[in-house]
Design an enzyme around this catalytic site. Structure first.
Site, PDB file in Angstrom:
ATOM      1  N   ASN A 216       0.825  -1.200   0.000  1.00  8.23           N
ATOM      2  CA  ASN A 216       0.000   0.000   0.000  1.00  8.23           C
ATOM      3  C   ASN A 216       0.861   1.253   0.000  1.00  8.23           C
ATOM      4  OD1 ASN A 216      -2.461  -1.380   0.005  1.00  8.23           O
ATOM      5  ND2 ASN A 216      -2.485  -1.548   2.229  1.00  8.23           N
ATOM      6  N   HIS A 266      -1.071  -7.205   5.673  1.00 10.32           N
ATOM      7  CA  HIS A 266      -2.202  -7.330   6.592  1.00 10.32           C
ATOM      8  C   HIS A 266      -1.775  -8.016   7.893  1.00 10.32           C
ATOM      9  CE1 HIS A 266      -5.250  -6.963   3.042  1.00 10.32           C
ATOM     10  NE2 HIS A 266      -4.589  -5.853   3.279  1.00 10.32           N
ATOM     11  N   TYR A 275       0.105  -9.122  -2.869  1.00  4.58           N
ATOM     12  CA  TYR A 275       0.560  -7.830  -2.364  1.00  4.58           C
ATOM     13  C   TYR A 275       2.065  -7.653  -2.552  1.00  4.58           C
ATOM     14  CZ  TYR A 275      -3.832  -6.348  -0.257  1.00  4.58           C
ATOM     15  OH  TYR A 275      -5.126  -5.915  -0.065  1.00  4.58           O
TER      16      TYR A 275
END
Length: 804
Positions: A216, A266, A275
């Site tokens: 992210n 996560h 990811y």
């Protein structure tokens, strides 16, 4: 945590600029005076859309034609009305108390921008039938104004999923701005960059926490970097570069890369396949974009990213596929509903995307690294027979062009490596032999049983219960690709020990919440063979078990003990569950007798010594086993396990082998050996050779095996104790490999409590040749005693000794 609409394919997030058809840009737009912002803007177009190839050649021409057809369909249904740009995508801000609608509507807004990006690329590129269409350009500009004025502008209050507002939408918008820059005008650029600043302020990357970590964070930096380029802001571009800094160092908890090669997102989910690939793809793009500019990434810690190619990603790539055990909830995406067609995802397509990331990252790496990686990439391309890389739906034209250049280049294709890798930080292990590979997925208080969220992976309950994956060099590569996840019995995943207690969709909670309260998960390896173990506590059940895997030259020895449950249901250990495809009828032989191939076969074999499944391999049961077999056709839909999946039913045939421990078993056991690729003759011979393998122990306290022909001893001690010639004073995993006049002794402390382990091996050892700093030699001579200070990372500690 993105919504189901946010990452329809890994490509959208990591590699290209659309989730629909990959595209190509043949030439840059209007020439500009050479300044760093125009240079970077045009460079970005080349990076994501490609250059230097013939758009009339395949596979490019057909993709451009398909892009035009997709864009034409989207264009025909676009309507600028209050609350939406397409009738099927209302994005109007819902009432305050309608959370589920808010979630959907923000995703619809993101999809609206994605569709505009597809239309923009059809306008910008040759061969689409819409190239340079002035009417389309006018419609695009009007649509951008419509979305800005109604929904994505400075002052708007966001609703629904944060990811749409801070990553999905601004990435699409900024890509559009790159492609239409010469037509936007200063006023639009000011408005659009102000909107990005509003939703993605500098404070978004002020601290490395929450939703601003790992993949992210890289996505956010991509937004900031392009906002700086489009808005001609040195400060924004510099912030993007500097905010990458926290991504580079190894972490010891939470999200990011670990020194052992693990990648977590996560907090609790092994995620190199999705990811991690997003992070690698984003970094490869940003490194290439900023290279040679005033904002070049020069942080020396970026070397960890280059190192991760061989430490964190390549170990999970096999014949072009990315192993599902590190792809989290993405395994449930399969065939998803899309704007105009079904979008396929599987382990091969995820692997292709990572291979493309590595090819691009090579442009920023050292010449030595690039040469090594080009050889690896060429090898993956050559071996990707099940789903060819150079015809991959997961890749855009730019990625295909880079990969084809490597395939046609002078690099010599590298073979798949041979060896074993443990990833203690994410409870994973990978074993590779010359003609097959295997991986095991486990769970602990550190790593989740499975991840579900946003309506995805609703029945992945037992993927961390010791699921054992394996693939052959030329066979079994479609095992998990061919509609496996929506059709397999989720209570019978291969390698797992499970209670057949019914579980609800999303059982245990979302985003990695289902974590068992156990610590002993890990193993020991010398890099070739390994001992791996898991203390298993079942998800939402009373099930307990101790599971061990001993990874050898041509086999995996699987032991289970202490199998105990009080759920009022049967408990099973799944020896294997092979996906035979839509029409497969692979022959099953048990103890020399061929079994019927008709569907519906359900048989139990008392005291079975071996079994063989044609086309896959063999299974040996030391001491005999009560083996159950089921041949069945199973029907499911991707929507059963993922709310974004298609509802079309699919049917696949399965051959399942399992050991039935009965209802509410009390401290039961199992023992079997998997022989990937073995013939029936070799399987029978291995079963008859009772001297090759000795099971030293198989109890709830210790498990271990000895294979004299390999000089291998592997022991998992759940408590301090003695197995064979090995004694430890604390729980430990031990692997010893004798080779001629020396032996390598490997020890780990899977509890990760740092407790000192004194290991005694009752074997004549005149001297210790070498040892890790964490290993102290206490005694040699008639026996060897080592004192190991294991630390808290589950690492393996080694000593090489001479043998008397």
């Amino acid at each position: 945590m993105p919504s189901p609409l946010s990452r329809r394919t890994l490509l959208r997030a990591a590699l290209t600029t659309t989730a629909a058809t990959p595209l190509v840009l043949a030439s840059p737009g209007t020439a500009h005076a050479a300044d760093p912002y125009d240079t970077l803007r045009l460079k970005w177009r080349d990076l994501v859309l490609g250059t230097g190839f013939d758009p009339a050649a395949e596979p490019y021409a057909s993709r451009l034609t398909a892009l035009g057809a997709t864009a034409a369909r989207l264009r025909s249904t676009m309507r600028r009305v209050p609350g939406s740009l397409w009738p099927d995508l209302p994005y109007a801000d819902p009432e305050p108390d309608t959370d589920s609608e808010s979630f959907t509507y923000s995703g619809n807004l993101g999809t609206s921008y994605d569709r505009l990006r597809t239309l923009t690329e059809a306008y910008a590129q040759p061969g689409t039938g819409l190239t340079g269409d002035p009417a389309l350009l006018a419609e695009l500009l009007a649509a951008l104004d419509h979305l800005h004025d109604e929904a994505y502008h400075a002052g708007q209050t966001r609703y629904g999923n944060w990811w749409n507002w801070q990553i999905g939408i601004p990435q699409a918008l900024l890509d559009i701005c790159v492609h239409l820059y010469d037509h936007l005008g200063a006023a639009r650029i000011t408005r659009f960059t102000a909107a990005v600043d509003h939703f993605v302020p500098d404070s978004t990357v002020a601290s490395y926490t929450g939703t601003s970590t790992g993949a992210n964070r890289v996505d956010l930096c991509r937004v900031l970097a392009l906002r700086g380029v489009i808005g001609r802001s040195s400060a924004k571009t510099a912030l993007a570069r500097d905010a990458l800094g926290p991504v580079f160092p190894y972490v010891t908890s939470g999200d990011g890369l670990y020194a052992d090669g693990s990648f977590i997102q996560h907090t609790y989910v092994p995620y190199a396949g999705t990811y991690g690939a997003v992070m690698l793809g984003g970094l490869s793009l940003l490194f290439a974009l900023l290279d040679g500019s005033p904002w070049e990434v020069t942080d020396p810690n970026r070397q960890t990213v280059f190192d991760s190619v061989e430490k964190a990603y390549a170990p999970f790539l096999y014949n072009g596929l990315a192993m599902d055990g590190v792809s989290g909830r993405a395994v449930s995406r399969g065939v998803q509903k899309s704007d105009t067609r079904s979008v396929l995802q599987d382990d091969h397509l995820r692997g292709h995307a990572i291979v493309a990331c590595i090819a691009l990252l090579g442009q920023s790496a050292s010449s030595t690294e690039r040469a090594r990686w080009d050889a690896m990439v060429k090898g993956w391309i050559d071996r990707a027979r099940y789903r060819p890389v150079l015809d991959s739906d997961a890749l855009g034209v730019a990625q295909l062009a880079r990969l084809k250049a490597i395939a046609d280049g002078t690099a010599t294709a590298a073979p798949e490596p041979v060896g074993h890798r443990l990833f203690p930080a994410m409870d994973r292990a990978v074993h590779r032999r010359p003609d097959w590979a295997a991986a095991v997925s486990m769970a602990s208080r550190r790593i989740t049983h499975y991840e579900n969220g946003n309506g995805e992976n609703l029945r992945g309950w037992h993927t961390g219960s010791g699921m054992l994956y394996w693939w052959g060099d030329t066979y079994g590569n479609g095992q998990y690709s061919d509609a496996f996840w929506p059709t397999v019995d989720p209570l019978r995943l291969p390698g797992t020990t499970v209670s057949r207690k019914p579980l609800a969709d999303g059982e245990g909670g979302a985003w990695g919440a289902p974590r068992p309260d156990v610590r002993w998960v890990g193993g020991a390896t010398d890099g070739t063979y390994a001992a791996v173990g898991q203390y298993l506590k079942g998800l939402s059940s009373t099930l307990l078990a101790k599971k061990s895997w001993f990874f050898l030259d041509d086999a995996i020895v699987c032991l289970g003990a202490g199998i105990h449950g009080r759920d009022g249901t049967r408990v099973e250990t799944i020896v294997d569950n092979r996906n035979l495809g839509a029409n497969g009828s692979h022959a099953l032989t048990v103890d020399g007798t061929a079994q019927p191939t008709r569907l519906g076969l359900h048989a139990t074999f008392t005291g079975a010594r071996w079994a063989h499944l044609a086309g896959f391999g063999g299974y040996v049961f030391p001491g005999g086993a009560n083996l159950s077999a089921l041949r069945e056709a199973r029907t499911g839909a991707w929507s059963d396990i993922n709310t974004g999946g298609t509802t079309d039913p699919v049917t696949r045939r399965y051959l399942t082998l399992w050991c039935d421990h009965g209802t509410d078993p009390t401290w039961d056991t199992y023992a079997y050996v998997v022989l990937p690729g073995a013939t029936a003759e070799r399987t029978a011979a291995r079963a008859a050779d009772t001297t090759r393998l000795t099971v030293l122990a198989n109890t709830g306290e210790q498990q271990g095996v000895h294979v004299p022909a390999l000089g291998f001893t592997g022991v998992n001690l759940w408590f301090a104790g003695t197995v064979g010639d090995v004694t430890t004073t604390a729980p430990a995993s031990v692997m010893i490999r004798e080779m001629g006049r020396t032996a390598t002794v490997c020890v780990s402390g899977p509890l990760r409590d740092g407790a000192v382990i004194d290991l005694t091996w009752r074997r004549a050892v005149p001297s210790v040749v070498s040892h890790d700093p964490s290993v102290q030699v206490v005694t040699t001579g008639a026996r060897l005693t080592l004192r190991v200070t294991p630390g808290t990372a589950g690492a393996v500690h080694k000593a090489v000794v001479s043998l008397g």
